[in-house]
Design an enzyme around this catalytic site. Structure first.
Site, PDB file in Angstrom:
ATOM      1  N   ILE A   1      53.070  40.431  44.687  1.00 16.19           N
ATOM      2  CA  ILE A   1      52.878  40.143  46.101  1.00 16.19           C
ATOM      3  C   ILE A   1      52.070  41.253  46.776  1.00 16.19           C
ATOM      4  O   ILE A   1      52.531  42.387  46.907  1.00 16.19           O
ATOM      5  CB  ILE A   1      54.229  39.937  46.814  1.00 16.19           C
ATOM      6  CG1 ILE A   1      55.064  38.874  46.070  1.00 16.19           C
ATOM      7  CG2 ILE A   1      53.981  39.539  48.259  1.00 16.19           C
ATOM      8  CD1 ILE A   1      54.368  37.549  45.844  1.00 16.19           C
ATOM      9  N   THR A   2      50.863  40.897  47.188  1.00 15.49           N
ATOM     10  CA  THR A   2      49.985  41.827  47.889  1.00 15.49           C
ATOM     11  C   THR A   2      50.583  42.176  49.247  1.00 15.49           C
ATOM     12  O   THR A   2      51.040  41.297  49.980  1.00 15.49           O
ATOM     13  CB  THR A   2      48.596  41.192  48.081  1.00 15.49           C
ATOM     14  OG1 THR A   2      48.026  40.938  46.802  1.00 15.49           O
ATOM     15  CG2 THR A   2      47.672  42.114  48.858  1.00 15.49           C
TER      16      THR A   2
ATOM     17  N   ALA B   1      56.719  31.881  36.959  1.00 18.46           N
ATOM     18  CA  ALA B   1      55.919  30.833  37.607  1.00 18.46           C
ATOM     19  C   ALA B   1      54.671  31.468  38.205  1.00 18.46           C
ATOM     20  O   ALA B   1      54.640  31.829  39.372  1.00 18.46           O
ATOM     21  CB  ALA B   1      56.741  30.131  38.688  1.00 18.46           C
TER      22      ALA B   1
ATOM     23  N   GLU C   1      55.997  33.964  40.765  1.00 16.46           N
ATOM     24  CA  GLU C   1      57.296  34.473  40.328  1.00 16.46           C
ATOM     25  C   GLU C   1      57.184  34.976  38.894  1.00 16.46           C
ATOM     26  O   GLU C   1      56.172  34.707  38.224  1.00 16.46           O
ATOM     27  CB  GLU C   1      58.352  33.366  40.410  1.00 16.46           C
ATOM     28  CG  GLU C   1      58.633  32.869  41.813  1.00 16.46           C
ATOM     29  CD  GLU C   1      59.755  31.849  41.882  1.00 16.46           C
ATOM     30  OE1 GLU C   1      59.997  31.332  42.980  1.00 16.46           O
ATOM     31  OE2 GLU C   1      60.385  31.581  40.836  1.00 16.46           O
TER      32      GLU C   1
ATOM     33  N   LEU D   1      54.114  33.323  46.536  1.00 15.08           N
ATOM     34  CA  LEU D   1      54.119  32.098  45.737  1.00 15.08           C
ATOM     35  C   LEU D   1      54.531  32.391  44.293  1.00 15.08           C
ATOM     36  O   LEU D   1      55.439  31.771  43.764  1.00 15.08           O
ATOM     37  CB  LEU D   1      52.736  31.443  45.771  1.00 15.08           C
ATOM     38  CG  LEU D   1      52.573  30.136  44.979  1.00 15.08           C
ATOM     39  CD1 LEU D   1      53.466  29.038  45.558  1.00 15.08           C
ATOM     40  CD2 LEU D   1      51.110  29.683  44.981  1.00 15.08           C
TER      41      LEU D   1
ATOM     42  N   GLY E   1      24.830  55.307  32.783  1.00 12.38           N
ATOM     43  CA  GLY E   1      25.116  56.039  31.556  1.00 12.38           C
ATOM     44  C   GLY E   1      26.428  56.795  31.670  1.00 12.38           C
ATOM     45  O   GLY E   1      27.426  56.286  32.178  1.00 12.38           O
ATOM     46  N   GLY E   2      26.427  58.048  31.206  1.00 11.89           N
ATOM     47  CA  GLY E   2      27.638  58.859  31.239  1.00 11.89           C
ATOM     48  C   GLY E   2      28.181  59.060  32.637  1.00 11.89           C
ATOM     49  O   GLY E   2      29.398  59.129  32.848  1.00 11.89           O
TER      50      GLY E   2
ATOM     51  N   GLU F   1      45.013  34.536  42.800  1.00 12.90           N
ATOM     52  CA  GLU F   1      44.802  33.222  43.455  1.00 12.90           C
ATOM     53  C   GLU F   1      44.345  32.170  42.456  1.00 12.90           C
ATOM     54  O   GLU F   1      43.566  31.279  42.767  1.00 12.90           O
ATOM     55  CB  GLU F   1      43.851  33.350  44.647  1.00 12.90           C
ATOM     56  CG  GLU F   1      44.447  34.206  45.758  1.00 12.90           C
ATOM     57  CD  GLU F   1      43.839  33.957  47.113  1.00 12.90           C
ATOM     58  OE1 GLU F   1      43.426  32.807  47.369  1.00 12.90           O
ATOM     59  OE2 GLU F   1      43.795  34.901  47.907  1.00 12.90           O
TER      60      GLU F   1
ATOM     61  N   GLN G   1      26.726  50.788  33.074  1.00  9.96           N
ATOM     62  CA  GLN G   1      25.788  51.022  31.980  1.00  9.96           C
ATOM     63  C   GLN G   1      24.516  51.698  32.476  1.00  9.96           C
ATOM     64  O   GLN G   1      23.977  52.609  31.828  1.00  9.96           O
ATOM     65  CB  GLN G   1      25.448  49.693  31.294  1.00  9.96           C
ATOM     66  CG  GLN G   1      24.614  49.826  30.030  1.00  9.96           C
ATOM     67  CD  GLN G   1      25.420  50.399  28.863  1.00  9.96           C
ATOM     68  OE1 GLN G   1      26.645  50.369  28.892  1.00  9.96           O
ATOM     69  NE2 GLN G   1      24.735  50.931  27.874  1.00  9.96           N
TER      70      GLN G   1
END
Length: 374
Positions: free
Chosen positions: A155-156, A128, A125, A123, A333-334, A357, A330
């Site tokens: 496009i997947t 678009a 573009e 769909l 942590g690291g 979508e 979070q």
């Protein structure tokens, strides 16, 4: 009180077990290499979870909308990129289910049900995206054939999929067509370098004077835009399911970590600040899940308020996924910031659910229009 059926519980248990054994082990590698997780596809196909929504009449499992949502959710809990296998299958084939001729369905749905072919939905573009009605791809009727020219972007499954649902402008308005990868004039751009869902291929699709038989049109000429929007009403719910699954996976990992991690002589989970974070994550996640399931019910029965619920589920669940995965990082942590743990991948994967979508800004416009219409 709402409760899933025994069948739906059984589907969840089966998909979760399969994903723990066959899908989750591929997730980190797919993210690192950007390669399509073929082993995950093969495992899902063997269990009939690769395209569960295909009706039994076409050789599919015949899963209802809620069962399909559960499949996508559970796969996303293990690997967001792999969850685009069942989600992408529904997106690509939904136009045929909604508007395709019996002959077109009979030709293209059974190979998808058997796992021999994948579908992609074309769909968007370059100029678009949210404004899909401004597409420049053109289809011209020439005798007993349509000739398509244009470019589709984001496009997947492009390149991997054998079949493509392509929307193009015609003299009577936007129309929808089935294009095959093997059609002369079809080619693909380089894989996009993405923040997340790296194992799911995303490419441009180039249509250079692609000539296809006239009977490959989906529905009547000029009805394509309506078909595209009706499709998204149904499939935005699978994006919501993907978001719920990503968030659930992140919460599960974060919860396990704070139970085991000790600081100041006690488990991190004992600290009230951490407990409040977990509570908020769980509360938001369950609200998103219930809204997604409610939307799935409306999808199954083609309810009058499906457009609102599809947009609401997608918008809310994706915002929740972004918030939950960020908080999960979070809490570690690291450790959460490293690739030794899956949380940073989940946070990157979650972001796309707010975008594709229809961005969440577009979803809010859709919801507002539905509210003002009444």
């Amino acid at each position: 009180m709402f409760e899933l059926s025994e069948e739906h519980h059984a589907i969840r248990a089966a998909v979760r077990a399969l994903c723990a054994d066959k899908v989750a082990p591929n997730a980190a590698a797919a993210d690192e290499t950007g390669e399509f997780p073929q082993a995950s596809f093969d495992a899902l196909r063997a269990a009939d979870f690769h395209a569960p929504h295909i009706p039994e009449a076409y050789g599919g499992a015949g899963a209802d909308a809620l069962a399909t949502v559960i499949v996508v959710e559970e796969v996303a809990r293990a690997c967001a990129a792999s969850s685009l296998i069942p989600a992408g299958a529904k997106l690509g084939t939904m136009p045929l289910l909604l508007a395709g001729s019996p002959a077109l369905r009979e030709r293209y749905l059974p190979p998808v049900a058997r796992g021999e072919a994948m579908f992609a939905y074309c769909l968007s573009e370059p100029d678009a995206g949210s404004d899909a009605a401004s597409m420049k791809t053109r289809a011209v009727l020439d005798g007993d054939a349509w000739v398509l020219d244009g470019v589709k972007r984001w496009i997947t499954n492009a390149g991997v999929a054998r079949y493509y649902t392509v929307f193009a402008a015609t003299d009577s308005g936007i129309s929808a067509f089935v294009v095959e990868r093997s059609d002369a004039g079809v080619s693909f751009g380089a894989p996009e370098k993405k923040l997340g869902i790296k194992g799911s291929p995303t490419r441009e699709v180039y249509l250079d004077s692609v000539r296809i038989p006239a009977d490959r049109i989906i529905g009547e000429p000029g009805t394509g835009f309506t078909t595209a929007m009706r499709t998204l009403d149904h499939t935005r719910i699978t994006v919501a399911a993907q978001a719920v699954g990503i968030a659930q996976g992140a919460l599960d990992h974060a919860r396990d970590h704070v139970r085991e991690r000790r600081q100041f002589g006690r488990p991190v989970a004992d600290f009230q600040g951490v407990q409040f974070m977990l509570a908020d994550m769980g509360m938001k996640l369950e609200a998103a899940r219930q809204l997604t399931y409610a939307a799935a019910g409306r999808s199954e029965r083609e309810a009058a308020d499906l457009t609102f619920f599809g947009a609401a589920a997608k918008c809310f669940a994706s915002d929740v996924a972004m918030a939950v995965t960020t908080d999960a990082v979070q809490l570690l942590g690291g450790y959460g910031y490293t690739r030794d743990f899956p949380l940073e991948r989940m946070m990157r994967d979650a972001k796309i659910t707010q975008i594709y979508e229809g961005t969440n800004q577009i979803q809010r416009i859709v919801m507002a229009r539905q509210l003002l219409k009444d």
